[in-house]
Structure formats: C-alpha cells, structure tokens
Design an enzyme around this catalytic site. Structure first.
Site, PDB file in Angstrom:
ATOM      1  N   HIS A  86       0.832  -1.195   0.000  1.00 63.81           N
ATOM      2  CA  HIS A  86       0.000   0.000   0.000  1.00 63.81           C
ATOM      3  C   HIS A  86       0.871   1.251   0.000  1.00 63.81           C
ATOM      4  O   HIS A  86       1.989   1.252   0.536  1.00 63.81           O
ATOM      5  CB  HIS A  86      -0.907   0.030   1.233  1.00 63.81           C
ATOM      6  CG  HIS A  86      -1.964  -1.022   1.223  1.00 63.81           C
ATOM      7  ND1 HIS A  86      -1.715  -2.325   1.598  1.00 63.81           N
ATOM      8  CD2 HIS A  86      -3.278  -0.961   0.875  1.00 63.81           C
ATOM      9  CE1 HIS A  86      -2.824  -3.031   1.484  1.00 63.81           C
ATOM     10  NE2 HIS A  86      -3.790  -2.233   1.049  1.00 63.81           N
ATOM     11  N   MET A 120       7.605  -3.826   5.218  1.00 63.83           N
ATOM     12  CA  MET A 120       8.282  -3.810   3.921  1.00 63.83           C
ATOM     13  C   MET A 120       9.022  -2.511   3.686  1.00 63.83           C
ATOM     14  O   MET A 120      10.067  -2.483   3.038  1.00 63.83           O
ATOM     15  CB  MET A 120       7.273  -4.058   2.796  1.00 63.83           C
ATOM     16  CG  MET A 120       6.640  -5.443   2.803  1.00 63.83           C
ATOM     17  SD  MET A 120       7.843  -6.791   2.900  1.00 63.83           S
ATOM     18  CE  MET A 120       8.862  -6.445   1.474  1.00 63.83           C
ATOM     19  N   ASP A 135      27.484   0.368  -3.939  1.00 68.28           N
ATOM     20  CA  ASP A 135      27.855   1.197  -5.083  1.00 68.28           C
ATOM     21  C   ASP A 135      28.974   2.167  -4.717  1.00 68.28           C
ATOM     22  O   ASP A 135      29.880   2.413  -5.515  1.00 68.28           O
ATOM     23  CB  ASP A 135      26.637   1.970  -5.578  1.00 68.28           C
ATOM     24  CG  ASP A 135      26.947   2.873  -6.753  1.00 68.28           C
ATOM     25  OD1 ASP A 135      27.539   2.381  -7.739  1.00 68.28           O
ATOM     26  OD2 ASP A 135      26.618   4.070  -6.684  1.00 68.28           O
TER      27      ASP A 135
END
Length: 367
Positions: A86, A120, A135
């Site tokens: 959501h 999440m 990175d």
C-alpha cells in the site's frame, strides 16, 4: 501490504486469494494505530573500506550520508517497487549505521499512523541503503557482499509488539499511540553489535582528547569516539577516549605512553589559544618527528578551510609508539583520519620490521 502475523490462518499466504491469484489486501476495516517496524542488514567488506567509510575517505565521499538518503527514499517509494504494498504516508524513517571489523551494519526504523504496517518499508530502506553502500565502495572492494536483511521488530496492529527470534527484544521501546517526539526519543543509538571477527591486530591504541570544557562536563566531546571507532575498524584494541583538560594533556600523554601502545592519537589543543598545549606536550616525548604526516594533515584541512594552516599539530615516534595530533573539530578529525588511512599501514609495517615497500604500497602495484 498486510501484516501476515495478524492473519487468522497462519498457513495461508495473505497476498494470494482462494484461487491462487495475487491480490492487494483491503485494509479499509482495520483500525488506525501507530505502527513501527525495525529491519537490519549488513554489508561485509574489508577492514580498509570500513576505516575509509568512518573517516569519509572513499573516492566517492560522504558515503553514509548518501546511503542514509537513499534508504529514506527507498522506504518512501516501497509501493512503487513492490506491487502489492500500500502507498503509505510515513511519519518517519530513520537510518543508522554500526561498524564491525570488516562490516557495516544497517538499521532502519520506519513509523506510520495508519491501517497497515511498515515492515516492507523498513526492509526496503535497509536494502536500498545497503545497495547504495555497495555502489559507493565498489571502486575499492568490488567483492563486498550485502546480506542478512531481516525484519527485527514491529509494533502496532492486532499483534502488538513482535520481536524476531534471537533479537534483543528491547531495540524498539514504543507502544501504539506514542507521538512523534516520543518516537524520536525511543530510537536506540546503534544496531546490534556485530558478531566477533578474528583479524590480525596491529596492536593497541589510545585516544586522548584535550578539552577543558569536555573534561569539566560543560560540553560533549564529538571527536574522540570517532577516532576510537576508526581505530577499532582498522583492527586496533582501543578503550574509551581519555578526556582531559588542556592543562593535563602532558600527564595524560605520558601515562598513555607508559603502556607502550602502537599509536596514540590526540584531538584538540593544537591551535593558538593560550591554553592549547598539545603540540608542546607531544614534542617533549618524541624521539623522531614525522613532519610529513603533520604537513599532510594540515594540507588536507587547508583544502577545506584556510584556517587549518594555523594548526600547530605534530606527529612522530616515541620509541615504537606513533603519536599524532589531530585538530579538535569534527571536520579536522575527518581530514586527519583520511590522511592516516593512507600512511599508517605503511608506517606500522616499517616499525614491525617490514620492507621499505610496505604491504599497502605493494598491494597498489598489484592492482
């Protein structure tokens, strides 16, 4: 996103309907509560990379700040990345980092006042922050490994307070209904301590902070812990920084030297104030000076601020102990550690009987 722990059937997948099709859970009937989730992960790399990150000495600078922003952005955009989540109006996202001998731990805490949880979002924040760290460090360590990403803790909803097996259980001190100010106060200062890693130790080290106000308790020292963490990441055994008034720095240095550590790093007392006596106290103990090290630290500082040229810091050897003065400002310490990260391994190698090429220099030839 739904909270799988609240589902009545623990064996059912909440995002799959009775015909096996993916679905987005209808949370319209759920109660609005304060919901918080904590997730963690770890980037495993080399001790050299960890030291560079702590000192902000990577080719791509400002590593942690960049990873923190990326993690926050990742949490905010979770619904765009994971189809069945959501879109949530997050109240806060907090990213913290901890350091092991060869690892960087990542901890995300995400909160929302809503009908569904933010597990999440917390996991995504950790993943994106970790990928950004990867990175940023790949130029030095392309073999860095991101892993161990898991939900550590959550609160809110029907389940209340849930803690993962093996977690400390007190990382999140917040109950449903607390406000944003209480949420900020509830955040623990760092991730759980990483597992012990056995690495060859270059020896012991001592950090001495020369600050009359910090010694008196009227100010908080912000430099000593940074230096201690940097040394630990490089493999040194370090106790808590020794904080003394400027007038007592000579005694503190003499007592530290009596323990024959491999390195003593001081911070503070290198300027022109009448109380600044660290260079004089240091010079009185040195058998051989290392003027190039002191000048390199000044040069690194001058690249940022011209007043770094006023530093009277010295560096040298007292027997087999390296003593280096760093300025008392966080920026000056960062610049100084960046220099030491390049020269200290070679210097310690020579003191231990290594060749003039040095381990670090030889590794560059093989690169």
């Amino acid at each position: 996103m739904t909270e799988k722990h609240e589902h009545h059937d623990a064996t059912a997948l909440s995002h799959v309907d009775d015909q096996g099709r993916a679905r987005m859970i209808d949370v319209g009937d759920k109660t609005v509560t304060r919901r918080v989730a904590v997730a963690t992960g770890r980037l495993t790399t080399t001790p050299e990379v960890v030291a560079l990150v702590i000192a902000d000495g990577m080719p791509k600078a400002d590593v942690l700040a960049t990873a923190r922003i990326a993690g926050i952005q990742g949490a905010k955009r979770t619904s765009e990345l994971i189809p069945l989540c959501h879109l949530l109006p997050l109240d806060s996202v907090k990213l913290e980092f901890g350091f092991g001998a060869d690892s960087i731990d990542i901890r995300a805490q995400v909160s929302v006042t809503g009908r569904t949880g933010v597990e999440m979002e917390a996991l995504t924040a950790v993943a994106i922050a970790g990928l950004t760290l990867h990175d940023m460090v790949k130029a030095v360590d392309p073999g860095a490994e991101l892993g161990g990403i898991r939900l550590l803790e959550k609160t809110g909803g029907k389940r209340g307070h849930w803690v993962a097996d093996g977690a400390a259980g007190d990382l999140l001190v917040e109950s449903p209904g607390t406000d944003a100010a209480a949420d900020a106060a509830a955040v623990r200062p760092a991730v759980a301590a990483p597992a012990a890693v056995v690495v060859p130790s270059p020896g012991s080290a001592v950090v001495v902070v020369a600050s009359t106000s910090a010694a008196a308790g009227t100010s908080t020292d912000a430099t000593g812990p940074v230096i201690a963490d940097w040394l630990r990441a490089a493999g040194y055994a370090v106790d808590a920084p020794i904080v003394v008034a400027d007038a007592d720095v000579a005694t503190a240095l003499a007592e530290a030297l009596a323990g024959s550590p491999r390195i003593i790093i001081t911070t503070g007392g290198t300027g022109l104030h009448p109380q600044d006596r660290t260079p004089e106290a240091t010079s009185a103990l040195l058998d051989r000076e290392l003027p190039g090290v002191a000048e390199a630290i000044r040069a690194a500082g001058r690249a940022v601020t011209p007043t770094a040229a006023l530093s009277r810091a010295v560096a040298g050897l007292a027997g087999d102990t390296v003593i280096v003065n760093l300025p008392g400002s966080p920026g000056g310490v960062r610049d100084g550690l960046g220099v030491l990260g390049e020269v200290l391994p070679h210097l310690v190698d020579q003191l231990a009987g290594g060749g003039h090429g040095g381990r670090r220099e030889r590794s560059h030839h093989h690169a």
